[in-house]
Design a protein around this motif. Sequence first.
Motif, mmCIF file in Angstrom:
data_model
loop_
_atom_site.group_PDB
_atom_site.id
_atom_site.type_symbol
_atom_site.label_atom_id
_atom_site.label_comp_id
_atom_site.label_asym_id
_atom_site.label_seq_id
_atom_site.Cartn_x
_atom_site.Cartn_y
_atom_site.Cartn_z
ATOM 1 N N GLN A 136 21.482 -13.065 -46.335
ATOM 2 C CA GLN A 136 20.859 -11.707 -45.552
ATOM 3 C C GLN A 136 21.457 -12.026 -44.133
ATOM 4 O O GLN A 136 22.021 -11.265 -43.768
ATOM 5 C CB GLN A 136 19.780 -11.207 -46.059
ATOM 6 N N GLY A 137 21.035 -13.163 -44.022
ATOM 7 C CA GLY A 137 21.754 -13.443 -42.636
ATOM 8 C C GLY A 137 21.963 -15.527 -41.614
ATOM 9 O O GLY A 137 21.363 -15.923 -43.057
ATOM 10 N N ILE A 138 21.968 -15.205 -40.986
ATOM 11 C CA ILE A 138 21.876 -16.972 -40.417
ATOM 12 C C ILE A 138 21.814 -17.070 -39.063
ATOM 13 O O ILE A 138 21.225 -16.031 -38.570
ATOM 14 C CB ILE A 138 23.641 -16.839 -40.120
ATOM 15 N N TYR A 139 20.623 -18.006 -39.182
ATOM 16 C CA TYR A 139 19.841 -18.070 -37.926
ATOM 17 C C TYR A 139 20.430 -19.635 -37.123
ATOM 18 O O TYR A 139 20.395 -20.518 -37.607
ATOM 19 C CB TYR A 139 18.343 -18.415 -38.630
ATOM 20 N N ILE A 140 20.578 -19.038 -35.685
ATOM 21 C CA ILE A 140 21.002 -20.335 -35.175
ATOM 22 C C ILE A 140 19.891 -20.966 -34.033
ATOM 23 O O ILE A 140 19.245 -19.895 -33.651
ATOM 24 C CB ILE A 140 22.834 -20.356 -34.801
ATOM 25 N N GLU A 141 20.836 -21.786 -33.421
ATOM 26 C CA GLU A 141 20.074 -22.186 -32.146
ATOM 27 C C GLU A 141 21.028 -23.080 -31.176
ATOM 28 O O GLU A 141 21.768 -24.277 -31.408
ATOM 29 C CB GLU A 141 18.239 -22.993 -32.149
ATOM 30 N N LYS A 148 30.680 -17.026 -31.505
ATOM 31 C CA LYS A 148 31.885 -16.017 -31.371
ATOM 32 C C LYS A 148 31.746 -16.466 -32.994
ATOM 33 O O LYS A 148 32.555 -14.979 -33.866
ATOM 34 C CB LYS A 148 33.269 -16.557 -30.873
ATOM 35 N N ALA A 149 32.318 -17.315 -33.579
ATOM 36 C CA ALA A 149 32.613 -18.017 -34.991
ATOM 37 C C ALA A 149 32.009 -17.314 -35.664
ATOM 38 O O ALA A 149 31.954 -17.252 -36.747
ATOM 39 C CB ALA A 149 33.259 -19.629 -35.084
ATOM 40 N N VAL A 150 30.404 -18.040 -35.304
ATOM 41 C CA VAL A 150 29.442 -17.772 -36.855
ATOM 42 C C VAL A 150 29.464 -16.282 -36.254
ATOM 43 O O VAL A 150 28.868 -15.762 -37.983
ATOM 44 C CB VAL A 150 28.068 -18.245 -35.866
ATOM 45 N N ALA A 151 29.480 -15.229 -35.519
ATOM 46 C CA ALA A 151 28.995 -13.621 -35.356
ATOM 47 C C ALA A 151 30.232 -13.443 -36.432
ATOM 48 O O ALA A 151 29.910 -12.604 -37.110
ATOM 49 C CB ALA A 151 29.005 -13.557 -34.380
ATOM 50 N N ALA A 152 31.574 -13.589 -36.507
ATOM 51 C CA ALA A 152 32.362 -13.095 -37.640
ATOM 52 C C ALA A 152 32.058 -13.774 -38.398
ATOM 53 O O ALA A 152 32.167 -12.247 -39.584
ATOM 54 C CB ALA A 152 33.562 -13.695 -36.505
ATOM 55 N N LEU A 153 32.072 -14.377 -38.796
ATOM 56 C CA LEU A 153 31.661 -14.852 -39.940
ATOM 57 C C LEU A 153 30.535 -14.192 -41.057
ATOM 58 O O LEU A 153 30.825 -14.321 -41.507
ATOM 59 C CB LEU A 153 31.519 -15.904 -40.150
ATOM 60 N N ALA A 154 29.594 -14.171 -39.794
ATOM 61 C CA ALA A 154 28.260 -13.052 -40.563
ATOM 62 C C ALA A 154 29.016 -11.937 -40.633
ATOM 63 O O ALA A 154 28.550 -11.492 -41.734
ATOM 64 C CB ALA A 154 27.544 -13.355 -39.528
ATOM 65 N N LYS A 155 29.676 -11.181 -39.811
ATOM 66 C CA LYS A 155 29.355 -9.620 -40.024
ATOM 67 C C LYS A 155 30.863 -9.526 -41.499
ATOM 68 O O LYS A 155 30.535 -8.870 -41.689
ATOM 69 C CB LYS A 155 30.954 -9.531 -38.853
ATOM 70 N N SER A 156 31.792 -10.310 -41.191
ATOM 71 C CA SER A 156 32.683 -10.278 -42.386
ATOM 72 C C SER A 156 31.760 -11.034 -44.060
ATOM 73 O O SER A 156 32.535 -10.028 -44.586
ATOM 74 C CB SER A 156 33.903 -10.186 -42.508
ATOM 75 N N ALA A 157 31.195 -11.287 -43.850
ATOM 76 C CA ALA A 157 30.184 -11.276 -45.329
ATOM 77 C C ALA A 157 29.359 -10.455 -45.149
ATOM 78 O O ALA A 157 28.597 -10.336 -46.215
ATOM 79 C CB ALA A 157 29.202 -12.551 -45.012
ATOM 80 N N GLY A 158 28.355 -9.398 -44.282
ATOM 81 C CA GLY A 158 27.641 -8.488 -44.175
ATOM 82 C C GLY A 158 26.069 -9.003 -43.953
ATOM 83 O O GLY A 158 25.322 -8.300 -44.287
ATOM 84 N N LEU A 159 26.276 -9.944 -43.076
ATOM 85 C CA LEU A 159 25.046 -10.699 -42.593
ATOM 86 C C LEU A 159 24.631 -10.163 -41.754
ATOM 87 O O LEU A 159 25.501 -10.417 -40.531
ATOM 88 C CB LEU A 159 24.993 -12.483 -42.613
ATOM 89 N N TRP A 160 22.875 -10.370 -40.922
ATOM 90 C CA TRP A 160 22.605 -10.244 -39.898
ATOM 91 C C TRP A 160 22.865 -11.745 -38.912
ATOM 92 O O TRP A 160 22.857 -12.662 -40.062
ATOM 93 C CB TRP A 160 21.577 -9.476 -39.534
ATOM 94 N N THR A 161 22.740 -11.957 -38.176
ATOM 95 C CA THR A 161 22.991 -13.319 -36.784
ATOM 96 C C THR A 161 21.604 -13.178 -36.512
ATOM 97 O O THR A 161 21.735 -12.022 -35.386
ATOM 98 C CB THR A 161 24.352 -13.393 -36.220
#
Length: 383
Positions: free
Chosen positions: A139-144, A157-170
Motif C-alpha cells: 500500500q505504501g512506502i515509508y522513508i526517513e 523525487k525518485a521514490v515519490a515517482a516510483l510510488a505514484k507509478s505503482a499507486g502507493l502512498w508515501t
Amino acid sequence: MSSKTDFRTLCVHAGELKDTQHGGAISPLYASTSYSFTDVKIGQYPRYFNTPNQRGLSEKIAALEGAEAGMIFGSGMAAISTALLSHLKAGDHVVFQDDLYGGTRNFIKHEFPKYGIEFSFTKGLNPENFSDEIKSNTQGIYIETPSNPTLKIIDLKAVAALAKSAGLWTMIDNTFASPVNQNPIALGIDIVLHSATKYLGGHSDICAGAVLGTKECIDRVFSSAKNFGGSLSDYTVWLLERSVKTLYIRVQAQNQNAQQIAEFLEHADWVDHVFYPGLKSHPDHALAKAQMQGFGGMLSFNLGTQVDSKKFLLSLALIKPTMSLAGIESTALSPHLTSHALLTEAERLAQGITPQMIRFSTGIEAVEDIKADLFQAYKKAIK
Ligand SMILES: *Cc1c(COP(=O)(O)O)cnc(C)c1O
C-alpha cells in the motif's frame, strides 16, 4: 517569495490566534476541555484535535511544510503509529527503508504482526531497493532521510515517482531535517511526519508529534486518531507554538555549526570517518544539495581506534552525553549503547554502527567552544 509567505514570517505568524479580548501580542492559551455545543458544528474537544490552540499550531506547521492540513500529537510515535494504522488494514503490506528510527522499527516489529499487516525492510537506500520490495498487496512506502545515525540520503523525487507509478502512498519521517532544511511535499511525498520533540520543540522540554498532508489524508488520519486518543495537552501546544517561532534562526545556527564541526572532525587525525551530508566527501552530497535547503544539525563520526569511546563521552564537559537530539544545547551519544542497543550486533553492523561511533546533535553554542570540548575529551580518552 513574498514576505507574507516567507518561511521566517510563517514561523512567527502562521496560525497565530488573535487576542481580541485584551489585544495581547501572542496567542492566548485556551485550556478548556469543554465547549458549548449550541453554536459549534463539530464539538470542540482536545481529543478531537480541534481546540483553538491545536488548530492554530496545526496550521502553522502545515504552512512550514507547504501542506494543506496538519495534526499535532502527544509524541512523535503517536503521530507515526496513528498515520500508519489509519492507512492500513489486515492483509496490507508496507515497504520500510532499512535504517529506521529505533522506536519506529520496534513499533512495526511488535505491533504489525498482531494486526496481520505485512512489512519488508529494503536492502539498501537506492530507489531500486524500494521497487524490489513492492508486492501485489503493498500500500505504501515509508522513508526517513537523512537517516539515523549514518546520515544517508534517499532520493525523494525518485521514490515519490516510483510510488505514484505503482499507486502507493508515501510517508516520510522528516524529523532529522526539520521543515527548515527539507520540504518533502514539494518533492512529491504524500505525508510528512515529525517528532516535534526534536527541532520543532528545540529546547529539550516538549514531547510532541505532527502529521502533515492533504486535507483528504489528514481527514483519514483523524478518523483513527480520535479513537486512538493521542492528542497533546493545550498547555504544551501553546509552548510548542512559542518554540516554532524561533525554528528558523535556531536551525540555521545549528546548520552552520554542524558544517564547521564536520569539517573540523574530518581533518582531525583521531577521527576515522565523519558522516555529514554537507561534506563534499559524503557519497550523497550532490543529492542532499539538490533536495535540501540546508544539511542539518545532526552528524556522526567514528573515533579512531586509539580513542576509548566511552571515556570520550564521559570526558565531555560542555557537550552533554544525553539521549535525544535537536535541542539548542549540543549533545552526543553512542548509538551502539543507546538508540540502536535493541538491534542485534549483525543488524547494527549492517547499518555501519560500531562501538566507535558517536552521534552528535549540534547546539547553538559558540562553535569554537564545541570544538575545544571535543578536542579536550579526545585527549583524555586516548588509550
Ligand atoms: C525521536 C524520534 C521519533 C519519535 O518521537 P517521540 O517524540 O520520541 O515519540 C521518531 N523519529 C525520529 C527520527 C526521531 O528522532
